[in-house]
Scaffold this motif. Structure first.
Motif, mmCIF file in Angstrom:
data_model
loop_
_atom_site.group_PDB
_atom_site.id
_atom_site.type_symbol
_atom_site.label_atom_id
_atom_site.label_comp_id
_atom_site.label_asym_id
_atom_site.label_seq_id
_atom_site.Cartn_x
_atom_site.Cartn_y
_atom_site.Cartn_z
ATOM 1 N N HIS A 1 -24.137 37.714 35.007
ATOM 2 C CA HIS A 1 -23.334 38.858 35.563
ATOM 3 C C HIS A 1 -23.968 39.185 36.575
ATOM 4 N N HIS A 2 -25.322 39.074 36.996
ATOM 5 C CA HIS A 2 -25.647 39.423 38.475
ATOM 6 C C HIS A 2 -25.310 38.265 39.318
ATOM 7 N N LEU A 3 -24.927 36.980 38.832
ATOM 8 C CA LEU A 3 -24.379 35.974 40.020
ATOM 9 C C LEU A 3 -22.892 36.364 40.285
ATOM 10 N N SER A 4 -22.281 36.681 39.049
ATOM 11 C CA SER A 4 -20.846 36.871 39.294
ATOM 12 C C SER A 4 -20.505 38.134 40.385
ATOM 13 N N SER A 5 -21.471 39.024 40.144
ATOM 14 C CA SER A 5 -21.179 40.413 40.932
ATOM 15 C C SER A 5 -22.186 40.493 42.070
ATOM 16 N N SER A 6 -22.851 39.576 42.454
ATOM 17 C CA SER A 6 -23.653 39.784 43.657
ATOM 18 C C SER A 6 -23.004 39.542 44.903
ATOM 19 N N PRO A 7 -23.559 40.338 46.109
ATOM 20 C CA PRO A 7 -22.843 40.102 47.066
ATOM 21 C C PRO A 7 -22.451 38.795 47.811
ATOM 22 N N ALA A 8 -23.285 37.967 47.390
ATOM 23 C CA ALA A 8 -23.086 36.538 48.084
ATOM 24 C C ALA A 8 -21.703 36.081 47.215
ATOM 25 N N SER A 9 -21.750 36.307 45.979
ATOM 26 C CA SER A 9 -20.452 35.636 45.244
ATOM 27 C C SER A 9 -19.149 36.167 45.493
ATOM 28 N N ARG A 10 -19.304 37.728 46.138
ATOM 29 C CA ARG A 10 -18.124 38.259 46.511
ATOM 30 C C ARG A 10 -17.888 37.699 48.031
ATOM 31 N N GLY A 11 -18.867 37.484 48.712
ATOM 32 C CA GLY A 11 -18.780 36.836 50.034
ATOM 33 C C GLY A 11 -18.143 35.479 50.031
ATOM 34 N N LEU A 12 -18.568 34.658 48.978
ATOM 35 C CA LEU A 12 -18.056 33.266 48.900
ATOM 36 C C LEU A 12 -16.527 33.416 48.702
ATOM 37 N N LEU A 13 -16.388 34.306 47.623
ATOM 38 C CA LEU A 13 -14.921 34.494 47.072
ATOM 39 C C LEU A 13 -13.954 34.993 48.300
ATOM 40 N N GLY A 14 -14.416 36.055 49.207
ATOM 41 C CA GLY A 14 -13.550 36.174 50.055
ATOM 42 C C GLY A 14 -13.067 35.151 51.222
ATOM 43 N N ALA A 15 -14.274 34.464 51.445
ATOM 44 C CA ALA A 15 -14.259 33.360 52.435
ATOM 45 C C ALA A 15 -13.189 32.445 51.886
ATOM 46 N N LEU A 16 -13.432 32.144 50.685
ATOM 47 C CA LEU A 16 -12.360 31.099 49.927
ATOM 48 C C LEU A 16 -10.873 31.520 50.053
ATOM 49 N N LEU A 17 -10.771 32.842 49.898
ATOM 50 C CA LEU A 17 -9.331 33.633 49.854
ATOM 51 C C LEU A 17 -8.840 33.377 51.304
ATOM 52 N N VAL A 18 -9.649 33.686 52.325
ATOM 53 C CA VAL A 18 -9.348 33.613 53.659
ATOM 54 C C VAL A 18 -8.957 32.289 54.113
ATOM 55 N N MET A 19 -9.793 31.396 53.658
ATOM 56 C CA MET A 19 -9.344 29.795 54.167
ATOM 57 C C MET A 19 -8.125 29.579 53.404
ATOM 58 N N ALA A 20 -7.666 30.110 52.541
ATOM 59 C CA ALA A 20 -6.397 29.713 51.766
ATOM 60 C C ALA A 20 -5.121 30.260 52.634
ATOM 61 N N THR A 21 -5.585 31.095 53.608
ATOM 62 C CA THR A 21 -4.248 31.933 54.333
ATOM 63 C C THR A 21 -4.341 31.087 55.604
ATOM 64 N N PRO A 22 -3.023 31.228 56.518
ATOM 65 C CA PRO A 22 -2.728 30.673 57.693
ATOM 66 C C PRO A 22 -3.363 31.630 58.812
ATOM 67 N N TRP A 23 -4.224 32.684 58.549
ATOM 68 C CA TRP A 23 -4.692 33.425 59.573
ATOM 69 C C TRP A 23 -6.301 33.240 59.457
ATOM 70 N N GLN A 24 -6.657 32.268 59.239
ATOM 71 C CA GLN A 24 -8.372 31.813 59.114
ATOM 72 C C GLN A 24 -9.055 32.227 60.448
ATOM 73 N N THR A 25 -8.379 31.578 61.461
ATOM 74 C CA THR A 25 -8.941 31.800 62.491
ATOM 75 C C THR A 25 -9.083 33.226 63.339
ATOM 76 N N THR A 26 -7.973 33.904 63.058
ATOM 77 C CA THR A 26 -7.880 35.202 63.583
ATOM 78 C C THR A 26 -8.757 36.277 62.718
ATOM 79 N N ILE A 27 -8.893 35.865 61.267
ATOM 80 C CA ILE A 27 -9.619 36.559 60.444
ATOM 81 C C ILE A 27 -11.185 36.570 60.720
ATOM 82 N N THR A 28 -11.215 35.317 60.972
ATOM 83 C CA THR A 28 -13.013 34.858 61.299
ATOM 84 C C THR A 28 -13.494 35.736 62.681
#
Length: 315
Positions: free
Chosen positions: A153-180
């Motif tokens: 539960h702590h691993l799935s809800s940790s800020p690091a896990s949310r940051g990783l999930l957000g980065a993966l979602l951004v990388m799947a979009t064509p606007w990765q450079t702009t968002i970065t």
């Protein structure tokens, strides 16, 4: 180092002054910082460094080194006098890599070392935010019948896990450079806010010390435990990582990057977790303050030693 001090001192000083006049603002500021600020900051770093096999292997190395150090400290801890509390144990090996270590790497190492430093920060952040709350709870969590569920539960809800999930979602979009590019400024704001929280907590700590001098019944600060934690964080843990890198088939600049991240002072996240988990936040604040001041001296020494070692090894 002068640039680092220019970024570090204003935030700490401003937070200290704010904490003197508004001590009740610490937790209202720390809670959204943990919930939203850390994931945004980590997203920016991951997108900048790029998610690849090298970064993930470095993250695994960092997590393994920190977890191994925690196990050593727990075994070393003397149950009779509670010498090193769970807070000090965590502060002895979780470093301020994002806001101290990475700027040091940028100043002292070649550009290729950035991805190594970011990988270390990611692994350390994921482990500390996943395991840290459980670790700070102490032995009571060890007897919990569903401790593995708690850990997941702590691993799935940790800020690091949310940051990783957000980065993966951004990388799947064509606007990765702009968002970065857009995330870099919020990441800088997170750095300032984190330093302000530390300064505010230090202001509260100074008031506690002042009250303790007028109250003979007040508890005495465990200076021996703090000194031991400082030695572990700034000397013993970097030496452990150095020994590990000498076994691994890595380049000299990768070795320097890993050891310099390990030599970073105690992470601000230790204080934030201590605040939210009702742990020993005073000890965390003292350790952060002392280790940050001492790291200004010890980190350059480690850099010189690593450079000399690299020259002798011819790598």
């Amino acid at each position: 180092m002068l640039r680092l001090l220019a970024e570090l001192i204003p935030g700490l000083l401003g937070g200290y002054l704010l904490g003197r006049f508004k001590p009740g603002w610490v937790k209202p500021l720390a809670t959204p910082l943990v919930r939203y600020g850390v994931p945004i900051s980590l997203m920016g770093l991951l997108l900048k460094g790029g998610l690849n096999s090298s970064l993930l292997s470095t993250a695994a190395t960092a997590a393994a080194a920190i977890f191994g150090m925690l196990l050593v400290l727990r075994r070393w801890r003397r149950e009779s006098d509670q010498w090193l509390s769970p807070t000090l144990q965590l502060g002895s090996c979780v470093g301020n890599t994002a806001y101290f270590g990475i700027p040091v790497a940028l100043a002292l190492l070649p550009p290729e070392a950035l991805s190594i430093s970011i990988g270390y920060d990611f692994g350390a952040t994921l482990l500390s935010w996943g395991l840290g709350p459980i670790w700070l709870a102490g032995s009571s969590q060890e007897a919990h019948p569903h401790r593995w569920r708690v850990l997941i539960h702590h691993l799935s809800s940790s800020p690091a896990s949310r940051g990783l999930l957000g980065a993966l979602l951004v990388m799947a979009t064509p606007w990765q450079t702009t968002i970065t590019s857009a995330l870099w400024m919020p990441s800088r704001v997170v750095i300032v806010l984190a330093l302000i929280v530390v300064g505010m907590r230090l202001a509260g700590l100074s008031e506690e010390r002042s009250e303790a001098t007028h109250n003979t019944a007040a508890p005495i600060a465990p200076s021996q435990a703090l000194n031991a934690a400082l030695g572990c964080k700034l000397l013993l843990f970097p030496a452990l990582v150095l020994g590990l890198t000498l076994v691994l088939p890595i380049s000299a600049f990768a070795r320097q990057a890993l050891v310099l991240q390990a030599a970073a002072p105690t992470a601000i996240s230790v204080l934030l977790m201590a605040e939210t988990e009702q742990a020993d936040s005073s000890a965390a604040a003292q350790l952060i303050w002392r280790s940050t001041l001492l790291a200004i001296v010890t980190v350059p020494i480690w850099a010189v030693l690593l450079k000399t070692l690299g020259e002798r090894l011819g790598t």
